[in-house]
Each structure stands twice: as structure tokens, then as C-alpha cells.
Design an enzyme around this catalytic site. Structure first.
Site, PDB file in Angstrom:
ATOM      1  N   ALA A  66       0.874  -1.174   0.000  1.00 53.35           N
ATOM      2  CA  ALA A  66       0.000   0.000   0.000  1.00 53.35           C
ATOM      3  C   ALA A  66       0.907   1.218   0.000  1.00 53.35           C
ATOM      4  O   ALA A  66       2.061   1.152   0.444  1.00 53.35           O
ATOM      5  CB  ALA A  66      -0.868  -0.011   1.246  1.00 53.35           C
ATOM      6  N   GLY A 111       0.504  -4.894   0.544  1.00 48.62           N
ATOM      7  CA  GLY A 111      -0.655  -4.899  -0.352  1.00 48.62           C
ATOM      8  C   GLY A 111      -0.370  -5.564  -1.689  1.00 48.62           C
ATOM      9  O   GLY A 111      -1.281  -6.103  -2.322  1.00 48.62           O
ATOM     10  N   GLU A 114      -0.734  -9.118  -1.031  1.00 49.95           N
ATOM     11  CA  GLU A 114      -2.171  -9.366  -0.822  1.00 49.95           C
ATOM     12  C   GLU A 114      -2.930  -9.383  -2.147  1.00 49.95           C
ATOM     13  O   GLU A 114      -3.831 -10.200  -2.348  1.00 49.95           O
ATOM     14  CB  GLU A 114      -2.735  -8.307   0.135  1.00 49.95           C
ATOM     15  CG  GLU A 114      -2.209  -8.502   1.555  1.00 49.95           C
ATOM     16  CD  GLU A 114      -2.488  -7.311   2.471  1.00 49.95           C
ATOM     17  OE1 GLU A 114      -2.043  -6.185   2.150  1.00 49.95           O
ATOM     18  OE2 GLU A 114      -3.160  -7.498   3.490  1.00 49.95           O
ATOM     19  N   GLU A 134       4.304  -5.517   7.328  1.00 47.63           N
ATOM     20  CA  GLU A 134       3.552  -4.500   8.082  1.00 47.63           C
ATOM     21  C   GLU A 134       4.035  -4.322   9.510  1.00 47.63           C
ATOM     22  O   GLU A 134       3.959  -3.222  10.064  1.00 47.63           O
ATOM     23  CB  GLU A 134       2.052  -4.837   8.081  1.00 47.63           C
ATOM     24  CG  GLU A 134       1.359  -4.574   6.754  1.00 47.63           C
ATOM     25  CD  GLU A 134       1.498  -5.714   5.756  1.00 47.63           C
ATOM     26  OE1 GLU A 134       2.230  -6.691   6.037  1.00 47.63           O
ATOM     27  OE2 GLU A 134       0.879  -5.614   4.680  1.00 47.63           O
TER      28      GLU A 134
HETATM   29  N1  COA Z   1       4.634   3.204  -0.488  1.00 48.25           N
HETATM   30  C1  COA Z   1       5.067   4.376  -1.001  1.00 48.25           C
HETATM   31  N2  COA Z   1       6.219   4.516  -1.660  1.00 48.25           N
HETATM   32  C2  COA Z   1       6.989   3.425  -1.797  1.00 48.25           C
HETATM   33  C3  COA Z   1       6.619   2.181  -1.274  1.00 48.25           C
HETATM   34  C4  COA Z   1       5.373   2.094  -0.597  1.00 48.25           C
HETATM   35  N3  COA Z   1       4.908   0.935  -0.092  1.00 48.25           N
HETATM   36  N4  COA Z   1       7.590   1.284  -1.541  1.00 48.25           N
HETATM   37  C5  COA Z   1       8.541   1.958  -2.221  1.00 48.25           C
HETATM   38  N5  COA Z   1       8.181   3.254  -2.367  1.00 48.25           N
HETATM   39  C6  COA Z   1       8.935   4.324  -3.039  1.00 48.25           C
HETATM   40  C7  COA Z   1      10.100   4.796  -2.161  1.00 48.25           C
HETATM   41  O1  COA Z   1       9.646   5.748  -1.222  1.00 48.25           O
HETATM   42  C8  COA Z   1      11.018   5.398  -3.220  1.00 48.25           C
HETATM   43  O2  COA Z   1      10.525   6.660  -3.571  1.00 48.25           O
HETATM   44  P1  COA Z   1      11.560   7.904  -3.795  1.00 48.25           P
HETATM   45  O3  COA Z   1      12.401   7.470  -4.966  1.00 48.25           O
HETATM   46  O4  COA Z   1      10.665   9.047  -4.099  1.00 48.25           O
HETATM   47  O5  COA Z   1      12.343   8.038  -2.538  1.00 48.25           O
HETATM   48  C9  COA Z   1      10.808   4.484  -4.427  1.00 48.25           C
HETATM   49  O6  COA Z   1       9.555   3.823  -4.209  1.00 48.25           O
HETATM   50  C10 COA Z   1      11.877   3.419  -4.570  1.00 48.25           C
HETATM   51  O7  COA Z   1      11.975   2.727  -3.332  1.00 48.25           O
HETATM   52  P2  COA Z   1      13.346   2.498  -2.534  1.00 48.25           P
HETATM   53  O8  COA Z   1      13.013   2.217  -1.109  1.00 48.25           O
HETATM   54  O9  COA Z   1      14.287   3.617  -2.822  1.00 48.25           O
HETATM   55  O10 COA Z   1      13.878   1.198  -3.273  1.00 48.25           O
HETATM   56  P3  COA Z   1      14.852   0.075  -2.668  1.00 48.25           P
HETATM   57  O11 COA Z   1      15.219  -0.793  -3.817  1.00 48.25           O
HETATM   58  O12 COA Z   1      15.935   0.691  -1.869  1.00 48.25           O
HETATM   59  O13 COA Z   1      13.930  -0.780  -1.647  1.00 48.25           O
HETATM   60  C11 COA Z   1      11.930  -1.934  -0.957  1.00 48.25           C
HETATM   61  C12 COA Z   1      12.836  -1.516  -2.143  1.00 48.25           C
HETATM   62  C13 COA Z   1      10.691  -2.592  -1.573  1.00 48.25           C
HETATM   63  C14 COA Z   1      12.657  -2.928  -0.067  1.00 48.25           C
HETATM   64  C15 COA Z   1      11.533  -0.687  -0.160  1.00 48.25           C
HETATM   65  O14 COA Z   1      11.047   0.293  -1.060  1.00 48.25           O
HETATM   66  C16 COA Z   1      10.470  -0.919   0.874  1.00 48.25           C
HETATM   67  O15 COA Z   1      10.753  -1.462   1.929  1.00 48.25           O
HETATM   68  N6  COA Z   1       9.211  -0.496   0.594  1.00 48.25           N
HETATM   69  C17 COA Z   1       8.131  -0.575   1.529  1.00 48.25           C
HETATM   70  C18 COA Z   1       7.596  -1.978   1.609  1.00 48.25           C
HETATM   71  C19 COA Z   1       6.483  -2.061   2.638  1.00 48.25           C
HETATM   72  O16 COA Z   1       6.690  -1.865   3.823  1.00 48.25           O
HETATM   73  N7  COA Z   1       5.270  -2.377   2.143  1.00 48.25           N
HETATM   74  C20 COA Z   1       4.130  -2.560   2.986  1.00 48.25           C
HETATM   75  C21 COA Z   1       3.339  -1.327   3.076  1.00 48.25           C
HETATM   76  S1  COA Z   1       1.955  -1.585   4.137  1.00 48.25           S
END
Ligand code: COA
Length: 259
Positions: A66, A111, A114, A134
Site C-alpha cells: 500500500a 498490499g 495481498e 507490516e
Molecule cells: N509506499 C510508497 N512509496 C513506496 C513504497 C510504498 N509501499 N515502496 C517503495 N516506495 C517508493 C520509495 O519511497 C522510493 O521513492 P523515492 O524514490 O521518491 O524516494 C521508491 O519507491 C523506490 O523505493 P526504494 O526504497 O528507494 O527502493 P529500494 O530498492 O531501496 O527498496 C523496498 C525496495 C521494496 C525494499 C523498499 O522500497 C520498501 O521497503 N518499501 C516498503 C515496503 C512495505 O513496507 N510495504 C508494505 C506497506 S503496508
């Protein structure tokens, strides 16, 4: 066809290819994606659809969860509404009477995991990573993850993934039963399409009812075995069953009409 803001939709002769199109945010599911998915599911006429493939834009992610940037100002009611709306849209996907396959490239987290689990099957590339992180954010899954993960991989492993927030690789996902098949890199959409086309040759009513019966097992308001008896009876009276049985006996290919 409708216009969409955050997904791309292609109608490939009845095979609907849906691409979540927010690659810069790793296809995070924001309100706009949910609006688009809801519109799509309300618009599609199952009789004219062979099946749906859902994938993510770019090579890095199916959907990384999400959209966390929409979380901060929700409040209790807002958060409950968001969760309930996600449930409703994912139920529409899960109950769609034609196959819906997630073609998972890269991250399917929160999400995203999911959404993939609400689909009927998951075809994954070798770089796929599934997880429900989460707990790292101080919340629980909001779009069915605490329930569908148990349905797919059992309580013990689901508990482990939900409590640790750990990601699993494509190979692990396959071993757990979370992934149906692993393809070569970049091959997941083609493989998913191939599966849908194969299924589209089968009797359409039987396909829709099979999906309904499998879902009935997990629906506490239904008794799956008696649903099966009723459905077996009802389908025995269809033109397609007569055609399917005749074609077998006459050693020819069945020509199903969906009647
Ligand atoms: N919501 C909003 N933005 C998200 C996102 C999310 N769930 N997941 C990634 N992004 C965005 C990041 O903020 C970043 O934006 P920016 O370039 O403007 O800073 C962009 O996507 C790239 O993500 P980044 O974290 O830089 O990539 P990474 O390769 O270093 O890491 C992940 C990848 C997937 C490990 C990491 O993005 C992450 O942990 N995301 C969240 C996952 C999560 O907790 N999901 C559950 C949500 S309830």
C-alpha cells in the site's frame, strides 16, 4: 474502454492485461490504483473475458505495498474504510468467474502480496520477492493478508512470515505453495497469458463454478461439499456437459458454448 490513471489495461482478444503503472513508487497501491481496479472490475463482462493477468510496470516490483505516504492522515475511520474497500475490491478479483493470474516481477510486499494472493494463481519471475512487512511499520496487513496467507501456505509458515516481516524468494514461494510456477527472467506475463488461453478452451460455466467452489471452502457462510453436490447437478444439465461428454466418446475436440 474506460480511461485509467494508474493502471494500463489492454484487451488482447478477451485476455485482459492489467499493468499497475507507478514504477517510480515501485507500483505502490494508492487510492488511484484502487479506483482504477474497482472501475475495471465493475466494467468487465466475464462472458467476454478469457481471463485477467495482473502485473507491475518495470522490472523491480509487482507492487511494494500500500502507498505508505497515504497512511499518515487517515485516522481510525479512514483506515478502516481503506481496509474494507481493499477487501471489497480484492474479493471482486477473487470471485471473478474467469481466471485471474498475478504475473509477479520483483517485489510483491504488503498490499502487493495481498493483491497477488487475491488472484487465482501466481506466476513468478526468478527475482520475485514476497512478504508482509507490516509489523515493521507498526500495523497489520489491511487487504486480507492475515487470512489469505494462511489459506495458501498454512498457519505455521504464515505466522512466521507475518511476525518476522521476512521476504521469501521465488524458490521459497514455490516450495510454500505461494507461487504456482517460476519462469525465466521476464517470462512471467507470457506464461500467465499462456495459462489463461489454455483455460479458455475449457467449458466456461465449469471454470466459473470451479472458482466459486474453491472459494466456498474458505467462506464460513457456505458448506462447500453441499455446494459441490448442487453445482454438479446443475452443470449436468448444461449443453456444455453434453458436448464435453459426446466429444470425448466421439474422440473429437469439444466445442463449448458456455450454455
Ligand atoms: N509506499 C510508497 N512509496 C513506496 C513504497 C510504498 N509501499 N515502496 C517503495 N516506495 C517508493 C520509495 O519511497 C522510493 O521513492 P523515492 O524514490 O521518491 O524516494 C521508491 O519507491 C523506490 O523505493 P526504494 O526504497 O528507494 O527502493 P529500494 O530498492 O531501496 O527498496 C523496498 C525496495 C521494496 C525494499 C523498499 O522500497 C520498501 O521497503 N518499501 C516498503 C515496503 C512495505 O513496507 N510495504 C508494505 C506497506 S503496508
Amino acid at each position: 474502454m474506460q480511461t485509467y490513471n494508474s493502471i494500463l489495461v489492454e484487451d488482447l482478444e478477451g485476455l485482459i492485461l492489467v499493468t499497475i503503472n507507478r514504477p517510480k513508487a515501485l507500483n505502490a497501491l494508492n487510492t488511484s490504483v484502487f479506483d482504477d481496479l474497482e472501475n475495471l472490475m465493475n466494467t468487465l463482462n466475464p462472458a467476454q473475458v478469457k481471463g485477467i493477468v495482473i502485473t507491475g510496470s518495470g522490472e523491480k516490483a509487482f507492487a511494494a505495498g500500500a502507498d505508505i505516504s497515504e497512511f499518515s492522515s487517515l485516522g481510525i475511520d479512514g483506515a478502516q474504510n481503506m481496509s474494507k474497500r481493499g477487501h471489497d475490491i480484492f474479493f471482486q478479483i477473487e470471485r471473478f468467474p474467469k481466471p485471474v493470474i498475478a504475473a509477479v516481477n520483483g517485489f510483491a510486499l504488503g498490499g502487493g502480496c495481498e493483491l497477488a494472493m487475491a488472484c487465482h494463481m501466481r506466476v513468478v519471475g526468478p527475482n520475485a520477492k514476497f512478504g508482509q512487512p507490516e509489523v515493521n511499520l507498526g500495523i497489520v496487513p489491511g487487504y486480507g493478508g492475515s487470512q489469505r496467507l494462511i489459506q495458501l501456505i498454512g498457519k505455521g509458515k504464515a505466522m512466521e512470515l507475518l511476525l518476522t516481516g521476512n521476504m521469501v524468494s521465488a524458490d521459497e514461494a514455490l516450495n510454500l505453495g505461494l507461487a504456482n510456477v517460476i519462469t525465466e527472467e521476464g517470462g512471467e506475463v507470457e506464461k500467465a497469458k499462456e495459462l489463461i488461453l489454455r483455460i479458455s478452451k475449457k467449458a466456461p460455466l465449469a471454470i466459473g463454478e470451479t472458482i466459486r467452489l474453491v472459494n466456498a471452502y474458505f467462506d464460513k457462510s457456505q458448506e462447500g461439499f453441499s455446494e459441490e453436490v448442487k453445482t454438479f447437478g446443475a452443470l449436468s444439465n448444461t449443453a456444455d456437459f453434453k458436448e464435453g461428454a459426446s466429444a470425448f466418446l466421439e474422440k473429437r475436440k469439444a466445442n463449448f458454448t458456455g450454455k
